[in-house]
Motif scaffolding. Structure first.
Motif, PDB file in Angstrom:
ATOM      1  N   ASP A   1      22.256  -3.146  11.667  1.00 39.95           N
ATOM      2  CA  ASP A   1      21.700  -4.159  12.566  1.00 39.95           C
ATOM      3  C   ASP A   1      22.370  -5.498  12.260  1.00 39.95           C
ATOM      4  O   ASP A   1      22.018  -6.170  11.291  1.00 39.95           O
ATOM      5  CB  ASP A   1      20.181  -4.253  12.379  1.00 39.95           C
ATOM      6  CG  ASP A   1      19.509  -5.150  13.412  1.00 39.95           C
ATOM      7  OD1 ASP A   1      20.160  -6.095  13.903  1.00 39.95           O
ATOM      8  OD2 ASP A   1      18.334  -4.906  13.736  1.00 39.95           O
ATOM      9  N   GLU A   2      23.342  -5.887  13.081  1.00 36.87           N
ATOM     10  CA  GLU A   2      24.108  -7.097  12.825  1.00 36.87           C
ATOM     11  C   GLU A   2      23.224  -8.340  12.828  1.00 36.87           C
ATOM     12  O   GLU A   2      23.400  -9.254  12.009  1.00 36.87           O
ATOM     13  CB  GLU A   2      25.209  -7.237  13.873  1.00 36.87           C
ATOM     14  CG  GLU A   2      26.215  -8.342  13.584  1.00 36.87           C
ATOM     15  CD  GLU A   2      27.060  -8.068  12.367  1.00 36.87           C
ATOM     16  OE1 GLU A   2      27.301  -9.032  11.601  1.00 36.87           O
ATOM     17  OE2 GLU A   2      27.484  -6.915  12.174  1.00 36.87           O
TER      18      GLU A   2
ATOM     19  N   GLN B   1      17.487  -0.668   6.875  1.00 36.66           N
ATOM     20  CA  GLN B   1      16.153  -0.429   6.329  1.00 36.66           C
ATOM     21  C   GLN B   1      15.673   0.934   6.815  1.00 36.66           C
ATOM     22  O   GLN B   1      15.873   1.301   7.968  1.00 36.66           O
ATOM     23  CB  GLN B   1      15.177  -1.523   6.774  1.00 36.66           C
ATOM     24  CG  GLN B   1      13.793  -1.401   6.133  1.00 36.66           C
ATOM     25  CD  GLN B   1      12.984  -2.674   6.282  1.00 36.66           C
ATOM     26  OE1 GLN B   1      13.377  -3.722   5.759  1.00 36.66           O
ATOM     27  NE2 GLN B   1      11.868  -2.598   6.990  1.00 36.66           N
ATOM     28  N   SER B   2      15.070   1.693   5.912  1.00 36.99           N
ATOM     29  CA  SER B   2      14.738   3.080   6.208  1.00 36.99           C
ATOM     30  C   SER B   2      13.299   3.248   6.695  1.00 36.99           C
ATOM     31  O   SER B   2      12.482   2.327   6.641  1.00 36.99           O
ATOM     32  CB  SER B   2      14.925   3.944   4.954  1.00 36.99           C
ATOM     33  OG  SER B   2      13.811   3.800   4.072  1.00 36.99           O
TER      34      SER B   2
ATOM     35  N   TRP C   1       7.620   4.261  -0.248  1.00 39.44           N
ATOM     36  CA  TRP C   1       8.145   2.968   0.142  1.00 39.44           C
ATOM     37  C   TRP C   1       9.243   3.114   1.198  1.00 39.44           C
ATOM     38  O   TRP C   1       9.505   4.215   1.680  1.00 39.44           O
ATOM     39  CB  TRP C   1       8.714   2.243  -1.100  1.00 39.44           C
ATOM     40  CG  TRP C   1       7.698   2.053  -2.200  1.00 39.44           C
ATOM     41  CD1 TRP C   1       6.389   1.747  -2.045  1.00 39.44           C
ATOM     42  CD2 TRP C   1       7.921   2.172  -3.610  1.00 39.44           C
ATOM     43  NE1 TRP C   1       5.768   1.650  -3.264  1.00 39.44           N
ATOM     44  CE2 TRP C   1       6.681   1.912  -4.254  1.00 39.44           C
ATOM     45  CE3 TRP C   1       9.022   2.459  -4.405  1.00 39.44           C
ATOM     46  CZ2 TRP C   1       6.535   1.927  -5.634  1.00 39.44           C
ATOM     47  CZ3 TRP C   1       8.879   2.481  -5.776  1.00 39.44           C
ATOM     48  CH2 TRP C   1       7.651   2.222  -6.383  1.00 39.44           C
ATOM     49  N   ARG C   2       9.859   2.004   1.550  1.00 37.73           N
ATOM     50  CA  ARG C   2      11.043   1.991   2.405  1.00 37.73           C
ATOM     51  C   ARG C   2      12.229   1.539   1.583  1.00 37.73           C
ATOM     52  O   ARG C   2      12.088   0.732   0.665  1.00 37.73           O
ATOM     53  CB  ARG C   2      10.861   1.030   3.588  1.00 37.73           C
ATOM     54  CG  ARG C   2       9.800   1.424   4.595  1.00 37.73           C
ATOM     55  CD  ARG C   2       9.695   0.356   5.677  1.00 37.73           C
ATOM     56  NE  ARG C   2       8.620   0.614   6.604  1.00 37.73           N
ATOM     57  CZ  ARG C   2       8.748   1.301   7.738  1.00 37.73           C
ATOM     58  NH1 ARG C   2       9.943   1.774   8.080  1.00 37.73           N
ATOM     59  NH2 ARG C   2       7.732   1.509   8.538  1.00 37.73           N
ATOM     60  N   MET C   3      13.414   2.059   1.907  1.00 32.46           N
ATOM     61  CA  MET C   3      14.644   1.543   1.311  1.00 32.46           C
ATOM     62  C   MET C   3      15.134   0.361   2.127  1.00 32.46           C
ATOM     63  O   MET C   3      15.043   0.375   3.361  1.00 32.46           O
ATOM     64  CB  MET C   3      15.737   2.620   1.297  1.00 32.46           C
ATOM     65  CG  MET C   3      15.545   3.706   0.284  1.00 32.46           C
ATOM     66  SD  MET C   3      17.000   4.812   0.190  1.00 32.46           S
ATOM     67  CE  MET C   3      16.923   5.604   1.804  1.00 32.46           C
ATOM     68  N   GLN C   4      15.648  -0.631   1.438  1.00 38.97           N
ATOM     69  CA  GLN C   4      16.242  -1.788   2.109  1.00 38.97           C
ATOM     70  C   GLN C   4      17.551  -2.110   1.387  1.00 38.97           C
ATOM     71  O   GLN C   4      17.563  -2.419   0.198  1.00 38.97           O
ATOM     72  CB  GLN C   4      15.299  -2.996   2.056  1.00 38.97           C
ATOM     73  CG  GLN C   4      15.767  -4.165   2.893  1.00 38.97           C
ATOM     74  CD  GLN C   4      14.805  -5.347   2.800  1.00 38.97           C
ATOM     75  OE1 GLN C   4      14.832  -6.086   1.819  1.00 38.97           O
ATOM     76  NE2 GLN C   4      13.960  -5.499   3.801  1.00 38.97           N
TER      77      GLN C   4
END
Length: 412
Positions: free
Chosen positions: A302-303, A314-315, A334-337
């Protein structure tokens, strides 16, 4: 909840007899069981010596070790990843036939010692130089250190090609197909410690590469449908418009939500154009196109988010585990970032619960089909399971940005 890794057989004369007996007892039932859906054929078995040898093979399907053992009609003590040894079905097969668990992309001295002990007992030992299953039948770059294994063991090396497994059991597929698999044992060759590593590598690449355009290397495959299911894992961008995570599978059709390009997937792993300006291509060609065009860009999903907050990707929510020890330890959901300098694991409100500096990550790779692992310089290994997103996308994103952050290219 944690899970204990499956135990393995220690190399010994007694266990060698157990494994040989298991092959004798199981061989004919296995042939009969395979005949209905996956008829197994072989050639070159006369190249196998009576004693020890090193089997090196291409790797396209989860059951390649099983196919090769049945084709050889002898035990082959494969180096197998701990994740494979944990698999409920494959793990039992690998245990029964005396496989050796090895930490993935690590110089595992214990595993190599065990492999040598099986060879000293006169057994066939085996490894997959690609280090993991390939995604489309194309040979992956061989892992660093495979030449050292060849020179260390000082055994006759037998190259093996497993044909058609990439169409019967593609790594990305959610449903297996029915079709013949053939195992081809090549002529043995011996190397010594004086042989230049590059010569060993060149020989292996030549012997293990399968020409995907030559239909003589493939056989007819039947399917009950859903040929496109799971294909958005290796095709994490649209081959036409390059939109990320935009491909949707609908039975045998693959459609891009952004440009509406539509392909029909066939049992030959081709993508036939069905609308939206799509062009016909093979899955191999689609992956090459995505890889080439992605490498020419900035590897940013996402630019706008990258320019505003420095977030590369982000996952979806997923479970994180520490799998460094004998028992997997759950850490959280959680989420990956991903940023240009770190891989963060954040909670529902965006608070960082764990941060891994990219320069400290040794490698990121996909285990089985939905598991993604990260190995750190301190030997800690983390694993996540992504329910919907492509773990291959995340592995390539992390690999790109960790190298950009100055991490080492060493992966074994």
């Amino acid at each position: 909840m944690g899970s204990r890794r499956l135990q393995h057989r220690e190399p010994s004369g007694e266990n060698k007899l157990r494994v040989e007996r298991a092959v004798r007892v199981c061989w004919y039932p296995c042939i009969l069981g395979l005949e209905a859906t996956t008829p197994l054929r072989w050639s070159g078995r006369e190249h196998l010596p009576a004693g020890a040898a090193l089997i090196l093979s291409n790797h396209a399907s989860l059951f390649d070790p099983f196919f090769t053992i049945v084709a050889a009609r002898r035990p082959i003590h494969w180096l197998a990843t701990q994740a494979a040894m944990q698999d409920p079905i494959l793990g039992r097969v690998l245990f029964t036939f005396g496989s050796v668990p090895k930490k993935k992309f690590v110089a595992d001295a214990t595993a190599i010692r065990q492999l040598k002990k099986w060879a000293d007992l006169g057994g066939l030992v085996g490894s997959y130089p690609e280090g993991e299953r390939n995604w489309d039948g194309e040979l992956l770059p061989l892992v660093p250190g495979i030449e050292s294994l060849v020179r260390l063991l000082k055994l006759p090396v037998i190259p093996v090609q497993v044909l058609n497994a990439d169409r019967v059991m593609p790594r990305w597929a959610e449903r297996r197909r029915s079709g013949q698999v053939e195992v081809v044992f090549g002529e043995p060759r011996e190397f010594d410690r004086k042989t230049k590593p590059e010569l060993i590598r060149e020989w292996l690449v030549e012997k293990l590469t399968i020409d995907q355009l030559d239909e003589r290397n493939h056989f007819p495959v039947r399917s009950r449908g859903k040929l496109a299911a799971g294909l958005n894992n290796p095709l994490f961008r649209c081959p036409k418009c390059l939109a990320w995570d935009s491909l949707v599978a609908d039975d045998d059709l693959l459609r891009c939500r952004e440009c509406l390009a539509t392909w029909q997937i066939t049992t030959r792993n081709t993508m036939e154009a069905r609308g939206g300006g799509a062009q016909a291509m093979t899955i191999v060609e689609a992956r090459k196109q995505i890889r080439t065009r992605t490498e020419a860009e900035a590897f940013v999903v996402d630019e706008f988010q990258f320019q505003r907050a420095g977030v590369v990707a982000q996952s979806e929510p997923m479970h994180l585990l520490d799998v460094s020890g004998e028992l997997a330890k759950p850490l959280g959901e959680w989420r990956m970032q991903l940023t240009a300098s770190a891989l963060r694991f954040i909670d529902a409100v965006g608070k960082a619960k764990l941060e891994l500096p990219l320069a400290e990550i040794v490698n990121a790779n996909v285990e089985l089909r939905r598991r993604l692992t990260f190995r750190m310089k301190d030997h800690t290994t983390y694993e996540v399971a992504l329910p919907l997103e492509s773990p291959l996308k995340w592995a390539q994103l992390v690999e790109h940005w960790r190298l950009a952050a100055g991490a080492s290219t060493e992966s074994s």
